[in-house]
Design a protein around this motif. Sequence first.
Motif, mmCIF file in Angstrom:
data_model
loop_
_atom_site.group_PDB
_atom_site.id
_atom_site.type_symbol
_atom_site.label_atom_id
_atom_site.label_comp_id
_atom_site.label_asym_id
_atom_site.label_seq_id
_atom_site.Cartn_x
_atom_site.Cartn_y
_atom_site.Cartn_z
ATOM 1 N N ASN A 19 0.838 -1.193 0.000
ATOM 2 C CA ASN A 19 0.000 0.000 0.000
ATOM 3 C C ASN A 19 0.885 1.260 0.000
ATOM 4 O OD1 ASN A 19 -1.934 1.951 0.378
ATOM 5 N ND2 ASN A 19 -2.718 1.102 2.308
ATOM 6 N N MET A 20 0.476 2.291 -0.704
ATOM 7 C CA MET A 20 1.289 3.514 -0.819
ATOM 8 C C MET A 20 1.507 4.187 0.529
ATOM 9 S SD MET A 20 2.498 3.932 -3.747
ATOM 10 C CE MET A 20 2.947 5.642 -3.868
ATOM 11 N N ARG A 21 0.523 4.152 1.411
ATOM 12 C CA ARG A 21 0.666 4.775 2.732
ATOM 13 C C ARG A 21 1.737 4.042 3.547
ATOM 14 N NH1 ARG A 21 1.238 9.009 5.452
ATOM 15 N NH2 ARG A 21 0.566 8.859 7.597
ATOM 16 N N VAL A 22 1.731 2.728 3.485
ATOM 17 C CA VAL A 22 2.754 1.936 4.181
ATOM 18 C C VAL A 22 4.125 2.231 3.584
ATOM 19 C CG1 VAL A 22 3.542 -0.418 4.665
ATOM 20 C CG2 VAL A 22 1.116 0.133 4.795
ATOM 21 N N LEU A 23 4.179 2.347 2.264
ATOM 22 C CA LEU A 23 5.426 2.673 1.577
ATOM 23 C C LEU A 23 6.007 3.982 2.083
ATOM 24 C CD1 LEU A 23 7.245 1.958 -1.002
ATOM 25 C CD2 LEU A 23 5.817 3.632 -2.153
ATOM 26 N N GLU A 24 5.168 5.019 2.189
ATOM 27 C CA GLU A 24 5.629 6.322 2.671
ATOM 28 C C GLU A 24 6.129 6.257 4.108
ATOM 29 O OE1 GLU A 24 2.317 8.915 2.220
ATOM 30 O OE2 GLU A 24 2.458 8.969 0.036
ATOM 31 N N VAL A 25 5.394 5.566 4.961
ATOM 32 C CA VAL A 25 5.759 5.496 6.378
ATOM 33 C C VAL A 25 7.078 4.751 6.572
ATOM 34 C CG1 VAL A 25 5.073 4.516 8.611
ATOM 35 C CG2 VAL A 25 3.399 5.722 7.212
ATOM 36 N N VAL A 26 7.236 3.610 5.922
ATOM 37 C CA VAL A 26 8.449 2.811 6.098
ATOM 38 C C VAL A 26 9.671 3.543 5.543
ATOM 39 C CG1 VAL A 26 9.601 0.672 5.414
ATOM 40 C CG2 VAL A 26 7.240 0.616 6.184
ATOM 41 N N GLN A 27 9.545 4.136 4.374
ATOM 42 C CA GLN A 27 10.687 4.846 3.792
ATOM 43 C C GLN A 27 11.063 6.064 4.629
ATOM 44 O OE1 GLN A 27 9.721 5.505 -0.365
ATOM 45 N NE2 GLN A 27 10.875 3.687 -0.933
ATOM 46 N N THR A 28 10.080 6.787 5.143
ATOM 47 C CA THR A 28 10.368 7.943 5.990
ATOM 48 C C THR A 28 11.037 7.507 7.291
ATOM 49 O OG1 THR A 28 8.485 9.132 5.064
ATOM 50 C CG2 THR A 28 9.348 9.932 7.155
ATOM 51 N N ALA A 29 10.536 6.448 7.903
ATOM 52 C CA ALA A 29 11.117 5.959 9.155
ATOM 53 C C ALA A 29 12.563 5.511 8.957
ATOM 54 C CB ALA A 29 10.280 4.818 9.708
ATOM 55 N N CYS A 30 12.828 4.796 7.888
ATOM 56 C CA CYS A 30 14.199 4.338 7.622
ATOM 57 C C CYS A 30 15.126 5.517 7.319
ATOM 58 C CB CYS A 30 14.208 3.331 6.479
ATOM 59 S SG CYS A 30 13.511 1.729 6.939
ATOM 60 N N ALA A 31 14.645 6.490 6.582
ATOM 61 C CA ALA A 31 15.462 7.667 6.280
ATOM 62 C C ALA A 31 15.777 8.435 7.557
ATOM 63 C CB ALA A 31 14.753 8.567 5.276
ATOM 64 N N LEU A 32 14.797 8.610 8.430
ATOM 65 C CA LEU A 32 15.030 9.314 9.695
ATOM 66 C C LEU A 32 15.991 8.537 10.593
ATOM 67 C CD1 LEU A 32 11.466 10.646 10.533
ATOM 68 C CD2 LEU A 32 13.448 11.955 9.757
ATOM 69 N N LEU A 33 15.885 7.224 10.576
ATOM 70 C CA LEU A 33 16.807 6.398 11.366
ATOM 71 C C LEU A 33 18.251 6.567 10.895
ATOM 72 C CD1 LEU A 33 16.881 4.150 13.589
ATOM 73 C CD2 LEU A 33 16.849 2.537 11.697
ATOM 74 N N ILE A 34 18.457 6.551 9.598
ATOM 75 C CA ILE A 34 19.810 6.707 9.047
ATOM 76 C C ILE A 34 20.342 8.116 9.313
ATOM 77 C CG2 ILE A 34 21.124 6.801 6.886
ATOM 78 C CD1 ILE A 34 19.347 4.476 5.921
ATOM 79 N N ILE A 35 19.516 9.126 9.118
ATOM 80 C CA ILE A 35 19.945 10.507 9.375
ATOM 81 C C ILE A 35 20.247 10.698 10.855
ATOM 82 C CG2 ILE A 35 19.175 12.913 9.376
ATOM 83 C CD1 ILE A 35 17.618 12.190 6.774
ATOM 84 N N GLY A 36 19.415 10.141 11.724
ATOM 85 C CA GLY A 36 19.665 10.240 13.167
ATOM 86 C C GLY A 36 20.969 9.573 13.566
ATOM 87 N N PHE A 37 21.267 8.437 12.967
ATOM 88 C CA PHE A 37 22.526 7.748 13.253
ATOM 89 C C PHE A 37 23.723 8.598 12.799
ATOM 90 C CE2 PHE A 37 25.818 4.515 12.190
ATOM 91 C CZ PHE A 37 26.027 4.051 13.471
ATOM 92 N N MET A 38 23.606 9.238 11.640
ATOM 93 C CA MET A 38 24.699 10.094 11.152
ATOM 94 C C MET A 38 24.906 11.296 12.076
ATOM 95 S SD MET A 38 24.403 9.988 6.969
ATOM 96 C CE MET A 38 23.002 11.042 6.943
ATOM 97 N N VAL A 39 23.827 11.889 12.576
ATOM 98 C CA VAL A 39 23.939 13.024 13.502
ATOM 99 C C VAL A 39 24.578 12.572 14.805
ATOM 100 C CG1 VAL A 39 22.582 14.640 14.889
ATOM 101 C CG2 VAL A 39 22.054 14.330 12.474
ATOM 102 N N TYR A 40 24.194 11.410 15.294
ATOM 103 C CA TYR A 40 24.762 10.863 16.530
ATOM 104 C C TYR A 40 26.278 10.670 16.402
ATOM 105 C CZ TYR A 40 25.621 7.429 20.240
ATOM 106 O OH TYR A 40 26.118 6.766 21.327
ATOM 107 N N ILE A 41 26.703 10.056 15.317
ATOM 108 C CA ILE A 41 28.130 9.829 15.089
ATOM 109 C C ILE A 41 28.872 11.152 14.935
ATOM 110 C CG2 ILE A 41 29.814 8.847 13.460
ATOM 111 C CD1 ILE A 41 28.366 6.769 15.167
ATOM 112 N N ALA A 42 28.306 12.078 14.173
ATOM 113 C CA ALA A 42 28.955 13.382 13.961
ATOM 114 C C ALA A 42 29.092 14.138 15.281
ATOM 115 C CB ALA A 42 28.166 14.204 12.953
ATOM 116 N N PHE A 43 28.097 14.047 16.151
ATOM 117 C CA PHE A 43 28.142 14.740 17.433
ATOM 118 C C PHE A 43 29.352 14.299 18.250
ATOM 119 C CE2 PHE A 43 26.974 14.772 21.965
ATOM 120 C CZ PHE A 43 26.795 16.133 22.149
#
Length: 72
Positions: A19-43
């Motif tokens: 479903n497109m709604r599930v697609l949006e939620v999963v991709q957004t969650a994974c992108a935020l997880l990766i970005i959060g990990f990069m910010v954590y490491i950079a900090f």
Amino acid sequence: MAGTLVLAIVEAVRRRPVNMRVLEVVQTACALLIIGFMVYIAFFDVQDLFGGKREGPRFVPKKGQPAKSTPE
């Protein structure tokens, strides 16, 4: 990227599109997880640049306890 891989595996197992709604939620969650990990490491990398490294162990022995030796 990770969200796309997860959804490709789910679609392969289910043998039908997600479903497109599930697609949006999963991709957004994974992108935020990766970005959060990069910010954590950079900090912590930036802290190390400005002398934030600890030189000694954080453990301080109580009276009567032998100090643990650290390998050099």
